[in-house]
Design a protein around this motif. Structure first.
Motif, PDB file in Angstrom:
ATOM      1  N   GLY A  96      40.157  31.629  40.180  1.00  0.00           N
ATOM      2  CA  GLY A  96      41.119  32.506  39.523  1.00  0.00           C
ATOM      3  C   GLY A  96      41.177  32.351  38.024  1.00  0.00           C
ATOM      4  O   GLY A  96      41.960  33.018  37.360  1.00  0.00           O
ATOM      5  N   THR A 112      45.820  39.582  36.783  1.00  0.00           N
ATOM      6  CA  THR A 112      45.203  38.306  37.127  1.00  0.00           C
ATOM      7  C   THR A 112      46.174  37.472  37.950  1.00  0.00           C
ATOM      8  O   THR A 112      47.215  37.968  38.368  1.00  0.00           O
ATOM      9  CB  THR A 112      44.835  37.530  35.853  1.00  0.00           C
ATOM     10  N   GLU A 113      45.844  36.212  38.132  1.00  0.00           N
ATOM     11  CA  GLU A 113      46.705  35.357  38.940  1.00  0.00           C
ATOM     12  C   GLU A 113      48.035  35.062  38.255  1.00  0.00           C
ATOM     13  O   GLU A 113      48.962  34.576  38.888  1.00  0.00           O
ATOM     14  CB  GLU A 113      45.989  34.035  39.242  1.00  0.00           C
TER      15      GLU A 113
END
Lengths: 351, 754
Positions: A26, A52-53
């Motif tokens: 990630g 994104t994460e």
């Protein structure tokens, strides 16, 4: 046990290794960084990060964002991940994971002590501390007047206590002392961590000793450069270097007598792994050294993932995330202050 | 046959004027028939045209989440049937949400402030009460001591009375050190560390008195409930005091001042209680107000959040459209079903018309069909029943556009193979047994006892007394000594038959696929191959004798002797063997050579092709999507590829056949397990004639049947059926490299979000 850890590693470490490798997937990619560097406002950054994460951590932030919020939330994610892993870990992995945080603990101690020396508000200082390096009685540090008190009052209860044996003096705290204390603690910490990894043996020892040696050498160089022109004597300087690493012991002798940056360079260029770092810099320059070291470190950390069945991946992951957060902070700062031309100055691409 | 080939698709270009774009997309989303293609995939999300609108939607969604959080805190839930008012537009909503959020935040801040002082007062009251208790008891204690000392002194002072104590107690007031104290309240779990640090910091020159408060106390700073201790620290000297204050701060202990004077204490308590009352009413009032506000929000919450989601998806879709250079119209490329009913087409036209009218656009939306080389998405019309089996196939891979869909056959073969292994009623009929008890359903068994001495069924004492059993396995086989060998061989052969049938189906399907895609070359090869395999396996399963097969390969020309089953077998066998030998290189070589030939021809024709495309472009009606790749022809690569393919196929044919033996294995396991449970548990328990044992036996039987037979066996049978379909069956022909048709529709919005 060397060579056989693959047989039993997964009994305790398999789940967490899978987790950490998942987390590692990630990490932001160069494509992400490219997009981030093109952002015009902090909201753009938030919007990009939401894919994104980091998304869930930023989505509930009201719109006028600050760099500190972004960094805080990103750090929170790292801390959450760390805590999750620590909860799941068994010995000796849990001890290993705890070792990773001691560095932050030292930094926090120094931060609080320096802060109180300059009469800053303790609560304000606490907010600046890295959440990974928090311990129960950290706020009490403000009470201490000298090293001995510092130790007797607070640090004796923390894991840092054994590292303190070198620097119990009843001198009053001042900036110089604190800096020396930080480096002495760090030295003891790195040596202890190194010993611990050697005790674990196998691939962990192999990979971690490489990573820690790099860390120790980098610190040695930084100590040398920072102490040039100060009243620190050569012997004192020599005492701050960790007793392992590629530079130990002959390189340390040479570094201890260095008087300017070019002498440091001359010393370091004798060591092939560091040659490439210094060859990027022009003579007399030390500004870009940090970045060069970071880049080298990231490269080494990424390599740790190439091998399986060892704990180095946890260390590497934590370090990579921290680097990523530093990158995000830099990018956000540049965007917030309209200095986009300088974005690439300090961003270290991971992978 | 709808299921065999996926629905034909069509790529359509929509040219929508900017004014009516939002409206059109919104109406199209209601219909949910179009899948939009991302024409801006190279742009990052914030570079797209409608990025700001999406950000606004995200902001509104955040506000809504904030409201939701507040509502759950207050114990409210959004009303399911919320009040629907039609005239809600995004801009109005944004303003409204902003106002509501500001109001709510202000209200919260006020409440928090009030709550803070309220909690502080409560703590203060506690501290005063507890501390006064300390002092009171201490004074009593001291008074008693004083009296004792006085009593001692009046008694002329005995020799063993401690001198020090005397000195201490009889200090004259001028020398008495004034002890200061700090009182406060601290969390219970921290109190131990607090005490320790206090001791260390002052080198033991403090006296700490603590008392636990019953029940949790709300902390003013964090607003959380915690168990707390009231403490009083006695110290002497100003420096120590500073240290103590710092330590208190560090531990988050709240300090409250306290007087020793009793009268003032009562006064303070009264004062504090009065203020607590006051604050309480204020806070309650504030809370009621807040809940009212939240209730109004809850009324509209569903509608608002739906609207925001809808708007967000509209803008996401709009971002996929490419904007014209003149910025006057947006170009969309959508895929839709080709042959829709005319009413649907009418609907689409109406909707687009409506959008134009509603948004006062000058021009309508232009709608025309594009030719494309890109593979369109796959869509099957499924119903409740067929969709389950389609899902099984989709889990392996979405079929390519209009590829032969194994889902059709799976509907029949999947339950069938499952049942072969698990043994359902139908297969129970085949074996004439249920729950491993023989049933004579069709006719009495063909076998009977030779003489009255044989009561139990053993093969030794049986003779055939009637005509052959009409359907399935004669029930008499059950429980005989030779039951297992007989059933084994039967089931094994049956599973090979089933397997061969299914794989042949797969090969035939691959032929259909090849034909459908117009790939002549593949057809020829596959035709030959499938013929070979059909023939080979047909013989294999007809002639059950294994060594016929073995000798067929070892010594094809030898005399068959007694193994001859039918006339001309020897000739046929030799022919088949030769065919098999020939077919392998036949499969291997021609394809690469033919491909090479085709490639060369194509190269020669290239110059013409270029001209043609130019003509087409000038015509302007047809756009060519995707460029035909003119890669350098790699003969060796194709050859190696084909070699691998051949080897894989030949080996696969053998190993896959063996794979079907799992049908036999599982079926056997299932029947054996059920008979063990029945014979060894239920019948055994029955035999004791004891009600307790019978009940225990029954319980064990039920548990075993449910746990092992129903749960575990179902899972394993399902798993193996799945494998047989995915690997053995679909591996023969199925590519599964397509992608699903996902039309842009508001109906699916709510689902994906949860």
């Amino acid at each position: 046990m060397y060579g056989f850890e693959a047989m039993t590693f997964n009994i305790h470490g398999g789940y967490l290794e899978a987790i950490v490798r998942g987390h590692r997937a990630g990490l932001l990619t160069p494509a992400d960084y490219n997009n981030l560097c093109q952002c015009e406002t902090l909201d753009d950054i938030k919007m990009h990060l939401s894919a994104t994460e980091y998304g869930p951590y930023l989505q509930n932030e009201p719109s006028p964002l600050h760099t500190t919020t972004i960094v805080e939330k990103c750090t929170l994610k790292l801390v959450d991940e760390y805590k999750h892993m620590l909860c799941q870990a068994t010995e000796p992995l849990s001890t290993f994971l705890e070792y990773i945080t001691y560095g932050h603990m030292i930094d926090n101690v120094v931060l609080i002590v320096t802060g109180t020396l300059h009469e800053r508000d303790v609560q304000e200082l606490l907010e600046k501390c890295h959440p990974l390096g928090m311990f129960d009685s950290i706020a009490t540090l403000a009470v201490a007047q000298n090293m001995r008190e510092l130790y007797r009052l607070v640090l004796v209860d923390t894991p840092l206590a054994p590292y303190f044996s070198e620097c119990i003096t009843s001198e009053d705290l001042d900036d110089m002392n604190i800096e020396i204390m930080r480096n002495t603690l760090y030295k003891a910490y790195l040596e202890d961590f190194y010993k611990f990894c050697q005790k674990l043996g196998g691939a962990t020892a192999e990979i971690m000793s490489d990573l820690l040696a790099f860390e120790a050498d980098r610190r040695a160089v930084n100590i040398t450069i920072n102490s040039i022109g100060t009243e620190l004597t050569r012997d004192d300087r020599r005492k701050l270097y960790s007793n392992f690493g590629l530079l130990y012991p002959y390189g340390h002798e040479e570094l201890a007598v260095c008087e300017d940056i070019d002498q440091v360079r001359g010393t370091m260029e004798k060591y092939p792994p560091y040659q490439s770092i210094f060859s990027k810099l022009s003579y007399g320059e030390s500004q870009m050294l940090d970045k060069a070291f970071y880049e080298e470190e990231v490269k080494r950390l990424c390599l740790a993932f190439e091998q399986q069945f060892h704990y180095g991946v946890f260390f590497a992951y934590m370090r990579l995330r921290e680097q990523e957060i530093r990158n995000l902070m830099w990018i956000s700062e540049c965007v917030a202050q309209n200095q986009k031309s300088r974005v690439h100055d300090s961003v270290v691409f991971i992978f | 046959m709808d299921l065999l080939r996926s629905e034909p698709m069509q790529l359509v270009q929509l040219i929508i004027p900017v004014e009516s774009a939002h409206c059109s997309i919104s109406y199209l989303g209601d219909l949910g028939l179009f899948q939009f293609k991302d024409l801006n995939s190279e742009k990052s999300p914030f570079q797209r045209t409608y990025a700001t609108q999406i950000k606004r939607c995200g902001e509104m969604a955040r506000k809504l989440r904030f409201f939701k959080e507040q509502m759950t805190k207050a114990g409210l839930s959004p009303y399911a049937r919320s009040a629907m008012s039609d005239d809600v537009y995004l801009d109005n909503l944004e303003v409204k949400l902003g106002e509501l959020e500001a109001e709510l935040i202000e209200m919260n801040a006020n409440n928090e402030k009030l709550q803070h002082s309220y909690n502080e007062l409560i703590e203060y009251k506690l501290v005063v009460q507890k501390a006064s208790e300390f002092f009171h008891s201490a004074q009593n204690h001291a008074a008693v001591k004083q009296r004792e000392v006085e009593a001692h002194q009046s008694g002329e002072g005995s020799i063993d009375s401690p001198l020090l104590l005397e000195q201490e107690m009889v200090t004259d007031p001028s020398k008495q050190v004034k002890l200061g104290f700090v009182s406060g309240i601290i969390q219970r779990e921290k109190s131990l560390a607090f005490e320790r640090i206090l001791f260390r910091a002052t080198r033991g020159n403090v006296f700490l008195k603590q008392s636990a408060v019953e029940g949790p106390v709300t902390d003013p700073a964090s607003g959380e409930k915690a168990e707390k201790n009231v403490f009083v620290v006695f110290y002497s000297g100003e420096r120590v005091r500073n240290k103590i204050v710092k330590i208190c701060e560090a531990f988050g202990a709240n300090r409250y001042s306290f007087t020793e004077d009793l009268g003032k204490q009562f006064q303070i308590i009264a004062e504090v209680s009065r203020r607590i009352e006051e604050l309480k009413t204020t806070i309650d009032f504030g809370l009621v107000h807040q809940i009212n506000l939240l209730q109004t929000i809850a009324c509209h919450f569903e509608q608002w959040s739906h609207l925001v989601k809808k708007e967000k998806s509209i803008y996401h879709t709009l971002n996929m459209l490419s904007i014209d250079v003149t910025r006057k119209c947006l170009v969309a490329e959508v895929t839709k079903l080709k042959n829709e009913s005319s009413s649907l087409i009418l609907q689409i036209q109406n909707v687009l018309q409506q959008a134009t009218v509603d948004s006062n656009a000058q021009i309508g939306t232009v709608f025309h069909v594009l030719q494309t080389k890109e593979s369109p998405p796959t869509y099957f019309h499924t119903n409740k029943f067929t969709s389950a089996f389609q899902e099984i196939v989709d889990a392996y891979g979405i079929s390519k556009y209009q590829e032969a869909n194994p889902g059709v056959f799976t509907i029949i073969t999947f339950p069938f193979l499952f049942a072969v292994m698990f043994g359902d009623w139908g297969h129970g009929l085949l074996y004439n047994e249920f729950f491993s008890v023989p049933f004579e359903l069709f006719a009495p068994s063909a076998y009977g006892c030779r003489d009255p001495s044989c009561r139990d069924a053993t093969t030794a004492g049986l003779v055939k007394v009637r005509a052959t059993y009409p359907f399935g396995v004669d029930p008499k086989w059950h429980g005989t000594r030779s039951e297992l060998p007989f059933l084994n061989s039967m089931k094994m052969k049956m599973s090979i038959l089933l397997g061969v049938a299914q794989m042949n189906l797969g090969i035939i399907l691959s032929y259909f696929n090849a034909k459908f895609y117009g790939n002549e070359l593949n057809i020829r090869l596959f035709g030959y191959l499938s013929l070979l395999i059909v023939v080979k396996w047909c013989t294999g399963s007809q002639a059950d004798l294994y060594h016929v097969m073995i000798y067929m390969f070892l010594s094809p020309t030898d005399d068959l002797g007694e193994n001859q089953l039918f006339f001309g077998q020897k000739f046929l066998q030799i022919l088949l063997l030769l065919a098999a030998l020939v077919s392998v290189p036949w499969m291997l070589f021609p394809k690469p050579f033919l491909l090479k030939k085709q490639h060369d021809e194509r190269h020669r024709g290239q110059s013409y092709a270029l001209l043609e495309t130019n003509l087409d472009d000038s015509d302007g009606t047809e756009l060519h999507h995707g460029s035909s790749s003119h890669e350098e022809f790699q003969f060796s690569e194709i050859f190696v590829h084909q070699l691998i393919h051949t080897i894989e196929f030949v080996l696969g044919a053998v190993s896959n056949t063996a794979s079907y033996l799992r049908l036999w294995a599982l079926s056997l396991a299932h029947s054996e397990l059920s008979s063990v449970f029945y014979d060894k548990v239920l019948l055994l328990a029955w035999g004791f004639n004891n009600i307790t044992i019978l009940i225990i036996g029954l319980i064990v039987f039920i548990c075993a049947t449910v746990g092992v037979l129903l749960v575990m066996e179902t899972l394993s049978a399902f798993l193996h059926a799945l494998r047989l379909h995915w690997v053995e069956f679909q591996g023969k022909f199925y590519e599964g490299e397509g992608y699903k048709f996902q039309p842009f529709s508001f109906a699916s919005l709510g689902k994906e979000d949860e």
